[in-house]
Write a protein that holds these residues in place. Structure first.
Motif, PDB file in Angstrom:
ATOM      1  N   ALA A   1     -33.822  15.553  18.735  1.00 15.13           N
ATOM      2  CA  ALA A   1     -33.443  15.014  20.035  1.00 15.13           C
ATOM      3  C   ALA A   1     -34.503  15.368  21.071  1.00 15.13           C
TER       4      ALA A   1
ATOM      5  N   VAL B   1     -28.107  13.125  22.794  1.00 14.78           N
ATOM      6  CA  VAL B   1     -27.836  14.011  21.661  1.00 14.78           C
ATOM      7  C   VAL B   1     -27.938  15.463  22.090  1.00 14.78           C
TER       8      VAL B   1
ATOM      9  N   SER C   1     -24.364  16.304  21.600  1.00 13.56           N
ATOM     10  CA  SER C   1     -24.439  16.420  20.127  1.00 13.56           C
ATOM     11  C   SER C   1     -24.140  15.081  19.462  1.00 13.56           C
ATOM     12  N   ALA C   2     -24.529  14.984  18.212  1.00 13.32           N
ATOM     13  CA  ALA C   2     -24.499  13.673  17.561  1.00 13.32           C
ATOM     14  C   ALA C   2     -23.142  13.313  17.000  1.00 13.32           C
ATOM     15  N   GLN C   3     -22.160  14.136  17.239  1.00 10.17           N
ATOM     16  CA  GLN C   3     -20.867  13.884  16.601  1.00 10.17           C
ATOM     17  C   GLN C   3     -20.156  12.682  17.178  1.00 10.17           C
ATOM     18  N   GLN C   4     -19.254  12.160  16.370  1.00 12.18           N
ATOM     19  CA  GLN C   4     -18.384  11.085  16.853  1.00 12.18           C
ATOM     20  C   GLN C   4     -17.424  11.640  17.892  1.00 12.18           C
TER      21      GLN C   4
ATOM     22  N   TYR D   1     -14.121  10.750  20.757  1.00 16.05           N
ATOM     23  CA  TYR D   1     -13.013   9.838  21.038  1.00 16.05           C
ATOM     24  C   TYR D   1     -12.553  10.016  22.474  1.00 16.05           C
TER      25      TYR D   1
ATOM     26  N   GLY E   1     -13.898   4.350  19.350  1.00 18.36           N
ATOM     27  CA  GLY E   1     -14.642   5.602  19.210  1.00 18.36           C
ATOM     28  C   GLY E   1     -16.111   5.473  19.562  1.00 18.36           C
ATOM     29  N   LEU E   2     -16.727   6.604  19.856  1.00 17.96           N
ATOM     30  CA  LEU E   2     -18.101   6.670  20.311  1.00 17.96           C
ATOM     31  C   LEU E   2     -18.996   7.161  19.192  1.00 17.96           C
ATOM     32  N   THR E   3     -19.837   6.299  18.680  1.00 17.10           N
ATOM     33  CA  THR E   3     -20.850   6.791  17.745  1.00 17.10           C
ATOM     34  C   THR E   3     -22.188   6.264  18.216  1.00 17.10           C
ATOM     35  N   ASN E   4     -23.251   6.736  17.587  1.00 17.38           N
ATOM     36  CA  ASN E   4     -24.541   6.272  18.086  1.00 17.38           C
ATOM     37  C   ASN E   4     -24.943   4.913  17.534  1.00 17.38           C
TER      38      ASN E   4
ATOM     39  N   ALA F   1     -26.547  12.679  10.915  1.00 14.93           N
ATOM     40  CA  ALA F   1     -26.549  14.123  11.150  1.00 14.93           C
ATOM     41  C   ALA F   1     -25.173  14.741  11.100  1.00 14.93           C
ATOM     42  N   SER F   2     -24.146  14.008  11.512  1.00 13.15           N
ATOM     43  CA  SER F   2     -22.836  14.657  11.595  1.00 13.15           C
ATOM     44  C   SER F   2     -22.344  15.126  10.240  1.00 13.15           C
TER      45      SER F   2
ATOM     46  N   ARG G   1     -12.559   3.513  10.553  1.00 15.00           N
ATOM     47  CA  ARG G   1     -12.414   2.320  11.382  1.00 15.00           C
ATOM     48  C   ARG G   1     -11.758   1.179  10.625  1.00 15.00           C
TER      49      ARG G   1
ATOM     50  N   LYS H   1     -21.391  25.645  17.012  1.00  9.32           N
ATOM     51  CA  LYS H   1     -21.186  24.394  17.737  1.00  9.32           C
ATOM     52  C   LYS H   1     -20.136  23.519  17.084  1.00  9.32           C
ATOM     53  N   TYR H   2     -19.967  23.709  15.772  1.00  9.33           N
ATOM     54  CA  TYR H   2     -19.078  22.805  15.044  1.00  9.33           C
ATOM     55  C   TYR H   2     -17.784  23.531  14.709  1.00  9.33           C
TER      56      TYR H   2
END
Lengths: 359, 290, 383
Positions: free
Chosen positions: A312, B107, B111-114, B116, B211-214, C37-38, C233, C296-297
């Motif tokens: 990033a 990011v 962060s790159a996570q999904q 909601y 949902g929010l993804t890249n 990445a996730s 989805r 972080k996770y």
């Protein structure tokens, strides 16, 4: 042929001198030193830097191709990654399906690049500027989609592996050997570009870039030369893609994203449009940039925690650098280099004298 | 019936995104390839405001919309203003670089996570049954309604609003408009603000719906052919273009090959560029500045 | 043409950190950023936390373990460059690849040339770890192609109360497509009718058109094996269309959190890892460690990485000191690690089998209050 200012005394008396590669004794000597340094490099560097150098050579071939097309002929192209992928897939497909040797796949890649170049170039006959860029973008997506479909339909879910090339019974797999092979290809590409630009075709391209209507009026076949630019640029890019496939031993559609196209465009912008030196500088800059960022980040304390955000940061830094160059240094690294040259050549003067030799 | 609903929903998504491209292009002749990223930024802003204003969805959404307007204006003031008058390619590349920068920043910050945002807001997304048997989710319906309202609002604004007329004037002939006394920078800033606002609305509603993804950035890019097919400087064209592309995509999923749906917008784009480069309702232009 | 002094300057600017060879060096190339990445980043973080704890407790054989993590953002060229660096500059004795399958070929090549064992953690297990296994490749990842489909289809057959009309959903990436194609081919043998198969490109704005086709085909069960985005989805789109069937899908990292969010009791997830609602002691351990390290996770996503950490610790322990890559590889070939309930059984490797001798599966669903086991551990022999 733009040249940096000379103080005095370098007058050319013949056409041959005008198009010569090196004009002054200093240029000749620096060229010779450089040419001697290059082969010495692989024996001084670790495998990691060797790999970086090979990546730079591969990138510069692609950058030359794009520079010819956009920097000199003035045809905008955002689909460069599609052309690279075409070359890579041609090499991969021929190798996989027909077990074709190296000296067949490379020309085949060039041919497929040329054919694709015609397709990419056809819109340029009707469109200019923005619309041309958009058409190349759309074509890029189509090409990449086709590559992905091939991969899946033929069962190469993890990509196509390509064996190291064999030339005259000798397998090229040693990194040092690769370095020299790629150096030769890059030098050949550079020479091809230089010669093209010194010739009639190069002048025609420059004319088209400056003002199409006037070029047409002067008798330059604009359509033919535009297509020629696309064809030559695409086949060179395809060859770069094929070499890339052999070097990595691997072809897969994920490597050829839109971001790759943008990276090549960044190479010629950061390097400086309208200059082959700019293509090289840009290729070096863009290829080494992520590694430089990584090295910089690793100097910070708790370096490993940043590994997750490295990409990033790379993206963000890349965007910032591109913006900075576009805003403040539109002539790119070459512009900076020429300013530096001018400063030293003219020192202690700041500017050229009003009267005096005109270039 | 469900097919028609699907087409309308997809077209509405593309239309809402496309009007952002059209607004900026019409007013300043710049193609904003960072629109997808700005769209995603809007969705992330909603996520941020949703966590701050947890229990008040309306305030959260309002705050997010306001913020996105501000972001658009700031992008113009700090970046694109310096590129006015430069080569078109340079301006487009600046937006591309901006997009890359934004992607990296997003990011880094989130962060790159999904994500909601709907969940953060506590909003449910039940399915509505339509007469005729088709079903549509609440937020998809809201998106369709929003698209209609936005377009209606823009039509009225550009036709009758004072600043709207100024925007049209600046788009038609910047030099004359400037000489007439119109503050070009203000007009361009407004165009960028409105474009980012509509893009963010699209991003927010898509994020609330699914949902929010890249991959949202790529969706933004797929909406670009919709703008171009209709004509890059025509709002009505963007609507029609979105319908064409949406229909093409859904029909190709249904009847030809679902995999094509990724590429169909670009195929339509290529066909359009071959037949009529300036789009269905766009103005014919010369564009020989590179 | 002026010489580029830039290369020389760049060289000079590079400081390559010399790593103390008084530790076990483990090199990792992972897709920490980029679209996928996730899936990988939480695993790598878990791995890091686990090995940090091991180091804090004195290390292995009295020596610390140094992790060198390189991001390749799922790009093959970056992965290859990372591999070269890790192997030649950092002198890793063990390499880990936690990235997309497109990065495998170059990394495998590099590892093979350097004679260093390569472990695939959190990334899909390549063919070469299944029997008969290639020498230097090992895998701890939970999911396994073809076995997953077999397990899923047998679960559906057991659980279905009426004749099964099954629909499939995959993402348009080769791995997912291949698996779903395989599942489709197995369905008739189990007495199920495959009514529809949807292959969905990743950047799709609306999954409803695809879900419409599945619903219109009359499926009463749907099996999906793809990255979580596609799986969830498709499910949500189906539900929105009013579809009332049963949905079975693979339990990715995000599954536990998502089950809680969606709260649908006909959504089943099949996986090889235990979910955290089981409240096993080791899971409490993981949660505490994650909190202490400020991760972080969320801890539920850390199982893959934790398993990899346990395996690495055991492998290095078995290799003794001083460690060479050959010794580490020899230690890995006969490894057996008890996972304390994180999976159905131990990770057990033999000379021929670098995957595991038995692959265990469990099926979970939301039972109204928490994630509950629908079908307890059942195993397949990996031959």
């Amino acid at each position: 042929m733009s040249r940096s200012p000379r103080a005095s005394g370098y007058f050319r008396t013949g056409y041959a001198q005008e198009i010569a590669l090196t004009q002054t004794r200093l240029e000749r000597i620096s060229l010779i030193i450089f040419v001697l340094l290059l082969p010495a490099f692989p024996f001084l560097a670790t495998a990691f830097y060797l790999d970086l150098a090979c990546q730079v050579f591969l990138a510069s071939i692609g950058a030359f191709a794009l520079m010819l097309l956009t920097g000199y002929a003035g045809q905008v192209s955002l689909g460069h990654a599609g052309l690279l992928s075409a070359g890579a897939f041609t090499a991969g497909i021929l190798f996989r399906e027909f077990n074709a040797p190296f000296w067949v796949t490379l020309p085949a890649a060039a041919l497929s690049g040329a054919l694709l170049g015609v397709i990419f170039g056809l819109p340029s006959l009707r469109l200019r500027g923005l619309y041309l860029a958009v058409s190349t973008l759309a074509l890029h997506f189509v090409v990449v989609y086709l590559g992905g479909e091939y991969e899946t339909k033929r069962g190469f879910s993890t990509g196509i592996t390509v064996d190291p090339p064999r030339v005259a019974g000798y397998t090229i797999s040693n990194p040092r050997v690769w370095y020299f092979v790629l150096l030769v290809f890059a030098a050949a590409a550079l020479l091809i570009c230089l010669n093209l630009l010194r010739s009639r075709t190069g002048r025609a391209w420059r004319a088209i870039r400056m003002h199409e209507t006037v070029a047409e009026a002067l008798g330059i076949g604009v359509a033919a030369h535009k297509l020629l630019a696309f064809v030559i640029s695409s086949s060179m890019a395809a060859v770069a893609g094929a070499l890339f496939a052999y070097y990595r031993g691997f072809v897969s559609v994920e490597a050829f994203s839109l971001f790759l196209s943008i990276q090549y465009v960044a190479m010629i912008i950061v390097g400086g449009m309208g200059s082959l030196l700019g293509a090289v500088l840009g290729a070096v800059f863009v290829t080494l940039f992520p590694y430089a960022i990584e090295a910089a980040l690793m100097q910070l304390p708790n370096a490993q925690a940043y590994a997750g955000v490295l990409f990033a940061v790379n993206y963000a830094a890349f965007g910032v650098v591109m913006i900075l160059f576009l805003l403040f240094e539109p002539l790119g690294l070459v512009g900076i280099w020429r300013r530096l040259q001018t400063y030293f050549l003219l020192w202690p003067f700041r500017h050229r004298p009003l009267a005096g030799p005109r270039r | 019936m469900q097919l028609a609903v699907n087409i309308i929903v997809l077209s509405a998504i593309y239309a809402l995104i496309a009007c952002g491209y059209v607004l900026i292009y019409r007013v300043s002749r710049v193609l904003n390839l960072a629109h997808g990223e700005l769209m995603m930024l809007g969705a992330y802003l909603l996520l941020a405001t949703a966590s701050s204003f947890g229990g008040h969805p309306v305030i959260a959404i309002g705050a997010a919309i306001g913020l996105s307007l501000l972001v658009g204006v700031m992008v113009y003031l700090f970046l694109m203003r310096k590129m006015t008058g430069e080569m078109v390619l340079a301006a487009v590349l600046t937006t591309v670089a901006l997009g890359i920068l934004l992607r990296g920043l997003m990011v880094l910050i989130w962060s790159a996570q999904q994500q909601y945002p709907g969940q953060a807001l506590g909003a449910a997304n039940p399915a509505l049954v339509l007469p005729g048997g088709g079903r549509i989710s609440t937020f998809a319906a809201l998106l369709v309604v929003t698209t209609v309202l936005v377009y209606a609002g823009l039509f009225v604004f550009l036709r009758f609003g004072r600043w709207g007329v100024r925007m049209r004037a600046a788009g038609q002939n910047p030099l004359l408009a400037a000489q007439r006394g119109i503050n070009l920078h203000a007009v361009y800033a407004l165009a960028w603000g409105l474009s980012t606002l509509t893009g963010s609305l699209a991003g927010m509603l898509i994020a609330l719906d699914s949902g929010l993804t890249n991959t949202m950035v790529v969706i933004g890019l797929k909406a670009f052919p919709a703008a171009l097919v209709g004509g890059l400087d025509s709002l009505a064209g963007a609507l029609i273009g979105a319908l064409i592309i949406g229909a093409a995509e859904v029909l190709s999923i249904q009847y030809i090959d679902p995999l094509l749906s990724d590429v169909v917008p670009f195929l339509v784009l290529i066909v359009m560029l071959v037949l009529r480069p300036w789009g269905l309702l766009g103005t014919r232009e010369e564009l020989d500045r590179v | 043409m002026r010489p580029s002094f830039v290369i020389a300057a760049a060289l000079a600017a590079f400081a390559s950190p010399a790593l103390a060879q008084d530790a076990y060096v483990v090199g990792i190339t992972a897709a920490l950023t980029g679209p996928p990445a996730s899936t990988y980043a939480p695993a790598i973080e878990a791995l890091r936390i686990y090995l940090d704890r091991v180091n804090a407790a004195g290390g292995v054989n009295g020596k610390k373990i140094t992790l060198v993590i390189q991001d390749d953002s799922a790009e093959p060229s970056k992965a290859a460059a990372n591999a070269k660096k890790l192997l030649t500059q950092d002198n890793a004795v063990l390499m880990i690849n936690a990235s997309l399958s497109s990065t495998y070929a170059p990394v495998v090549n590099e590892a093979k040339n350097a004679g260093v064992p390569l472990l695939f953690a959190a990334s899909v297990c390549p063919k070469d770890v299944y029997p008969p296994a290639a020498e230097g490749q090992f895998c701890t990842t939970a999911f396994a192609s073809t076995f997953d489909s077999r397990a899923a289809l047998s679960f559906i057959k057991e659980t279905a109360k009426e004749p099964v009309k099954i629909g499939f959903s995959a993402m348009a990436i080769p791995l997912s497509r291949g698996e779903i194609d395989f599942a489709e081919s197995q369905a008739p043998a189990l007495g199920m009718t495959a009514v529809d198969k949807e292959i969905i490109p990743p950047p799709t704005a609306d999954y409803t058109p695809f879900a419409t086709k599945i619903k219109d085909a009359g499926a009463n069960w749907v099996f999906s094996w793809a990255p979580w985005v596609t799986q969830v989805r498709t499910f949500e789109a189906l539900r929105r269309l009013g579809w009332t069937g049963d949905y079975l899908t693979w339990a990715h990292l995000e599954a536990e959190g998502e089950l809680k969010r969606i709260k649908d009791d006909r959504l089943f997830v099949i996986g090889a890892n235990s979910l955290f609602d089981d409240n096993l002691p080791i899971q409490k351990d993981i949660a505490d460690a994650a909190k202490a390290a400020g991760a972080k996770y969320p801890p539920e996503q850390m199982t893959e990485g934790w398993v990899a950490g346990m395996v690495i610790e055991a492998a290095l322990k078995g290799a003794g000191w001083p460690a060479t890559s050959a010794k580490v590889q020899a230690s890995m070939v006969n490894l057996k690690v008890d996972l304390k309930g994180l999976r159905g059984g131990p990770i057990e490797w033999t000379k021929e089998n670098h995957f595991r001798t038995k692959q265990y599966y469990r099926v979970y669903r939301w039972d109204g209050a928490k994630t509950a086991v629908m079908k307890d551990w059942f195993a397949y022999d990996v031959k």
